[in-house]
Design an enzyme around this catalytic site. Structure first.
Site, PDB file in Angstrom:
ATOM      1  N   CYS A   2      24.122   7.357 -30.121  1.00  0.00           N
ATOM      2  CA  CYS A   2      24.237   8.531 -29.266  1.00  0.00           C
ATOM      3  C   CYS A   2      23.198   9.599 -29.578  1.00  0.00           C
ATOM      4  O   CYS A   2      22.871  10.404 -28.715  1.00  0.00           O
ATOM      5  CB  CYS A   2      25.639   9.116 -29.407  1.00  0.00           C
ATOM      6  SG  CYS A   2      26.087  10.219 -28.061  1.00  0.00           S
ATOM      7  N   GLU A 104      29.195   8.910 -32.950  1.00  0.00           N
ATOM      8  CA  GLU A 104      29.261   8.307 -31.629  1.00  0.00           C
ATOM      9  C   GLU A 104      30.439   8.917 -30.881  1.00  0.00           C
ATOM     10  O   GLU A 104      31.420   9.358 -31.499  1.00  0.00           O
ATOM     11  CB  GLU A 104      29.439   6.786 -31.709  1.00  0.00           C
ATOM     12  CG  GLU A 104      28.302   6.037 -32.363  1.00  0.00           C
ATOM     13  CD  GLU A 104      27.025   6.022 -31.535  1.00  0.00           C
ATOM     14  OE1 GLU A 104      27.027   6.586 -30.416  1.00  0.00           O
ATOM     15  OE2 GLU A 104      26.028   5.452 -32.012  1.00  0.00           O
TER      16      GLU A 104
END
Length: 226
Positions: A2, A104
């Site tokens: 991410c 994440e």
């Protein structure tokens, strides 16, 4: 991946885990203390040049002068060695990001819950990276990217990709200028930590704001949204 990680230990901790002696590299012994490292900032990057090891602050992102889009922050391990963008870096710019874990966001409908992912034994991580160190000051976006791979065998429930975390004994070979491109490809297939080496827990959504810092960002929360 991410695009957020933590790099907070002292350099001594990272170097000891990778088998690097204190007399091999010049560094500040104070803890780094970054619990919310974001793209577009300068990150301490371990690299080898001039027959020595260096730890330089390097821009997280890579966009050469001909690239007209936002700088990229990750490179797919499956294609980086042969792509137009990354092949020169793969051959002559391999580096390591010492880290402690990454974040994440798990998604379910309109809900997003951040998780902190780290080694289950709490040891440091060594993300495979490629880039230019030190940075090209004339074109500040030529920094580094983190090499990623599929998150299979148990991590896909959080995110479908993950940073490639090298085994500590593969760090030197990855960095070495004598390591050929083909061997580097073998390292990212056989010299990385398996998914079973990791643990994760939910953390505060405060990590989503890059202005937030501090150890509380990696603390487990008891009532995650998902």
């Amino acid at each position: 991946m991410c695009g957020r990680f933590a790099q907070y230990r002292s350099r001594d901790d990272y170097f000891e885990a990778a088998g690097i002696r204190p007399d091999e590299i010049l560094y500040d012994p104070e803890p780094i203390g970054r619990f919310n490292v974001a793209p577009g900032t300068r990150v301490l990057l371990l690299n080898a040049r001039n027959e020595g090891l260096f730890l330089d602050p390097v821009f997280w992102g890579y966009g050469p002068e001909w690239w007209q889009k936002q700088p990229l922050i990750n490179a797919r391990g499956e294609t980086a060695a042969s792509s137009r963008m990354f092949k020169p870096l793969w051959n002559h710019g391999r580096a390591i990001v010492p880290a402690d874990g990454w974040f994440e966001w798990k998604r379910e409908g309109n809900k997003k819950q951040p998780y902190f992912i780290y080694r289950a034994d709490k040891q440091p991580l060594f993300f495979a990276a490629i880039g230019k160190a030190p940075c090209n000051e004339d074109h500040g976006h030529e920094g580094f990217v983190i090499v990623t791979a599929d998150s299979n065998q148990g991590m896909v429930d959080i995110h479908d990709r993950r940073p490639l975390a090298l085994c500590p004994d593969a760090v030197r070979e990855w960095l070495s200028n004598e390591t050929r491109s083909e061997r580097a490809e073998e390292i990212i297939h056989h010299g990385v930590l398996p998914e079973t080496a990791f643990a994760w827990h939910p953390v505060s959504r405060a990590v989503g704001n890059i202005r937030n810092h501090g150890e509380n960002l990696i603390a487990r929360i008891e009532n995650p949204e998902i």
